[in-house]
Design an enzyme around this catalytic site. Structure first.
Site, PDB file in Angstrom:
ATOM      1  N   CYS A  52       0.626  -1.291  -0.037  1.00 19.37           N
ATOM      2  CA  CYS A  52      -0.012  -0.172   0.074  1.00 19.37           C
ATOM      3  C   CYS A  52       0.788   1.231  -0.093  1.00 19.37           C
ATOM      4  O   CYS A  52       0.497   2.227  -0.846  1.00 19.37           O
ATOM      5  CB  CYS A  52      -0.898  -0.076   1.300  1.00 19.37           C
ATOM      6  SG  CYS A  52      -1.795  -1.578   1.523  1.00 19.37           S
ATOM      7  N   ASP A  84      -3.747  -3.873   7.262  1.00 20.94           N
ATOM      8  CA  ASP A  84      -4.747  -4.505   7.553  1.00 20.94           C
ATOM      9  C   ASP A  84      -4.790  -5.865   6.873  1.00 20.94           C
ATOM     10  O   ASP A  84      -5.006  -6.856   7.443  1.00 20.94           O
ATOM     11  CB  ASP A  84      -6.006  -3.838   7.319  1.00 20.94           C
ATOM     12  CG  ASP A  84      -6.335  -2.402   8.056  1.00 20.94           C
ATOM     13  OD1 ASP A  84      -5.496  -2.056   8.525  1.00 20.94           O
ATOM     14  OD2 ASP A  84      -7.561  -2.044   8.223  1.00 20.94           O
ATOM     15  N   ASP A 126      -5.180   2.021   5.098  1.00 18.42           N
ATOM     16  CA  ASP A 126      -6.555   2.668   5.751  1.00 18.42           C
ATOM     17  C   ASP A 126      -6.395   3.536   6.648  1.00 18.42           C
ATOM     18  O   ASP A 126      -6.769   4.633   6.651  1.00 18.42           O
ATOM     19  CB  ASP A 126      -7.415   1.293   6.244  1.00 18.42           C
ATOM     20  CG  ASP A 126      -7.522   0.289   5.018  1.00 18.42           C
ATOM     21  OD1 ASP A 126      -7.133   0.528   3.875  1.00 18.42           O
ATOM     22  OD2 ASP A 126      -7.980  -0.734   5.333  1.00 18.42           O
ATOM     23  N   SER A 473     -13.651  -4.867   7.206  1.00 15.79           N
ATOM     24  CA  SER A 473     -12.852  -4.228   6.111  1.00 15.79           C
ATOM     25  C   SER A 473     -13.810  -3.601   5.116  1.00 15.79           C
ATOM     26  O   SER A 473     -15.016  -4.138   4.837  1.00 15.79           O
ATOM     27  CB  SER A 473     -12.161  -5.629   5.425  1.00 15.79           C
ATOM     28  OG  SER A 473     -11.618  -5.157   4.327  1.00 15.79           O
TER      29      SER A 473
END
EC number: 4.2.1.9
Length: 559
Positions: A52, A84, A126, A473
């Site tokens: 990410c 995550d 996130d 999620s």
């Protein structure tokens, strides 16, 4: 002119008494000329533990070039970041939501300590997005967020796949619907490079939110992480921060009540993650803007769902860019009267002005027209009832059943529920209860993607519902009700549900109820005893002791 813009950093760099500080900074390569310019903090969430954020180091280099070209001196620093997707289904997942507040603390502390004149926060995974937004809002100095971009989808047997499909394949293998060899093929293909998880999951939801709310420059977030255009996005962002500094435009100037309403509408219109509820409640608190769960429900009721995006839709996140970007989403919101077009953004332009520049790809069906939505109301629903007196949240795409009555299958923690699902113990019409996973009880309010994906992968996505005081999620789909408040660890009704109790879910009436008499519920609550905290020292213990309810954003409160 530079001196006029050093409103804060001159405290660190100017004058005879600051010779020691200048000596230290010269040791790492800064010159007198550098230190005479405004100092721009580059808050980087780069980390080598996930795809990410892996591109953010290179992106930061381009941002710094832009800052220097526009007359500033960049200074880069890092924060923590928890993936995550890597920690999902483990004890490590408890660190995820906790990291949001630690990221906010880190940026706030660095801004206060080094007295930066402005800050750009580079974000992707996130919790880095809301964490950085919260930190900038606390400081309330010129600054904005720059999103690293989405990962490209993988391909398997002619089909686009994302990390969502890996988790669902795990459940399919357990149910005998897929082989381990096929799972391995999906695992190897799902994540082909850098970037945040590739659907309208939490990261892309929050990236959309930040452009619509005005805290990220419009036209930057939808550009994928590996796209060559990202270099110029970074460079222009570095130049823009100097303009934002000159205008002294601060987060709280942008984060008005109207801006938050716009943000909620964007979540509804795109079918975004329920995590946006937590994060917007938390950000509103930092901005001093009143916001409640009822606002999410009211705005979602009047906003159509127009984006055909994963997890429940057809397209991955890169198709938003191909359709014309978040500007097209902004145009839908403004044209339909679902957003306040006069809200200011970090570019200095209004949301309506930014939306007017949208260039929509002819024939695209990723972002549907307002007269042909996927469904006439948004994807977010807030449920109450005797099982969730303070509220709970569910995300729908339009194909889910709206009524479910069934027996409770009760699990005190995610692991026990996962074992039951994988072991074939869950049957059609069961309602799975996972409790003691809330902000305090976990602590950390873990996401349940492993569990929800196992349910879907086992072919039970349309016949089994799930209720939890934990989170989901953004890749979750189905009737999965989360954020139940009060949570079990605070003595909420979820704590007294017993195996086999009848539960009723009525989405049309926005209710979730335990079908017992008021007297029986009262007797059980009176007999309930709180469990001992799972942690007695360290960050987990501190978080569990200080965190607020999910209905308030799960923020840390001063005792």
């Amino acid at each position: 002119m530079s001196s006029d813009l050093k409103r804060r950093s001159r405290t660190i760099t100017d004058g005879r008494t600051r010779a020691g500080a200048r000596a230290m900074l010269k040791a790492i390569g800064f010159t007198d000329e550098d230190l005479a310019k405004p100092i721009i903090g580059i808050a980087n969430t780069w980390i080598e533990t996930m795809p990410c954020n892996i591109n953010l180091r290179a992106l930061a280099a381009r941002v710094k070039e832009g800052v220097r070209a526009a007359g500033g001196t960049p200074m880069e620093f890092n924060t923590v970041a928890i993936a995550d997707g890597v920690t999902m289904g483990t004890e490590g997942m408890k660190a995820s939501l906790i990291s949001r507040d630690l990221i906010a603390d880190s940026i706030e502390l660095m801004g206060r300590g080094y007295m930066f004149d402005a800050i750009i926060a580079l974000v992707a995974c996130d919790k880095t997005i809301p964490g950085a937004a919260m930190g900038l809002t606390r400081l309330n100095i010129p600054g904005f967020l720059l999103y690293g971009g989405s990962i490209a989808p993988g391909h398997w047997r002619g089909k686009e796949i994302t990390i969502q499909h890996v988790y669902e394949a795990i459940g399919a293998v357990a149910a005998g619907k897929m082989t381990d060899e096929e799972l391995k093929e999906i695992e190897d293909a799902a994540c082909p490079g850098p970037g945040a998880c590739g659907g309208q999951y939490t990261a892309n939801t929050m990236a959309t939110v930040m452009e619509i709310i005005g805290l990220s420059p419009m036209g930057t977030a939808a550009v994928p992480a590996a796209d060559p255009r990202k270099d110029s996005v970074g460079y222009r962002a570095g130049q823009l921060i100097m303009d934002v500094l000159r205008r002294d435009l601060k987060p709280r100037d942008i984060l008005t009540r109207a801006a938050f309403e716009n943000a909620i509408a964007s979540v509804a219109l795109t079918g975004g993650s329920t995590n946006a509820v937590l994060h917007l409640l938390a950000l509103a608190r930092e901005a001093g803007v009143p916001l409640t769960l009822d606002d999410f429900d009211a705005i979602s009721r009047r906003t159509p769902l127009c984006c055909d995006l994963m997890p429940s839709g057809k397209y991955s996140a890169i198709h938003v860019d191909q359709a014309g970007g978040i500007q097209v989403i902004a145009r839908r919101l403004v044209d339909g009267g679902f957003a306040h077009g006069d809200a200011i953004t970090v570019t200095g332009r209004t949301l309506a002005e930014e939306a007017a520049d949208a260039v929509e790809t002819p024939g695209q069906d990723v972002i549907r027209p307002l007269d042909n939505p996927i469904k006439p109301t948004g994807g977010l629903l807030v449920l109450r009832g005797n099982l969730a007196p303070e509220g709970s949240v569910v995300k729908l795409f339009g194909y889910e059943r709206t009524y479910h009555r069934g027996p409770a299958r009760v699990f005190d923690g995610e692991e026990a529920a996962m074992a039951a699902i994988v072991g074939g113990e869950i049957r059609p019409d069961d309602i799975v209860i996972i409790r003691y996973e809330g902000p305090r009880g976990g602590p950390g309010m873990r996401e349940m993607l492993g569990v929800t994906s196992a349910i879907v992968g086992a072919g039970l996505g349309q016949s089994v519902s799930l209720i939890t005081d934990g989170r989901f999620s953004g890749a979750t789909r189905g009737v999965m009700i989360g954020h139940v408040a009060p949570e079990a660890a605070r003595g909420g009704p979820l704590a007294i549900v017993q195996e086999g109790d009848e539960i009723e879910i009525n989405l049309d009436e926005r209710r979730v109820d335990l079908l017992l008499s008021e007297e029986e519920i009262a007797d059980r609550l009176l007999a309930w005893q709180p469990p001992a905290p799972r942690y007695e020292w360290g960050v987990m213990a501190r978080y569990g002791a200080l965190v607020s309810s999910a209905s308030e954003g799960a923020v840390l409160v001063t005792p």
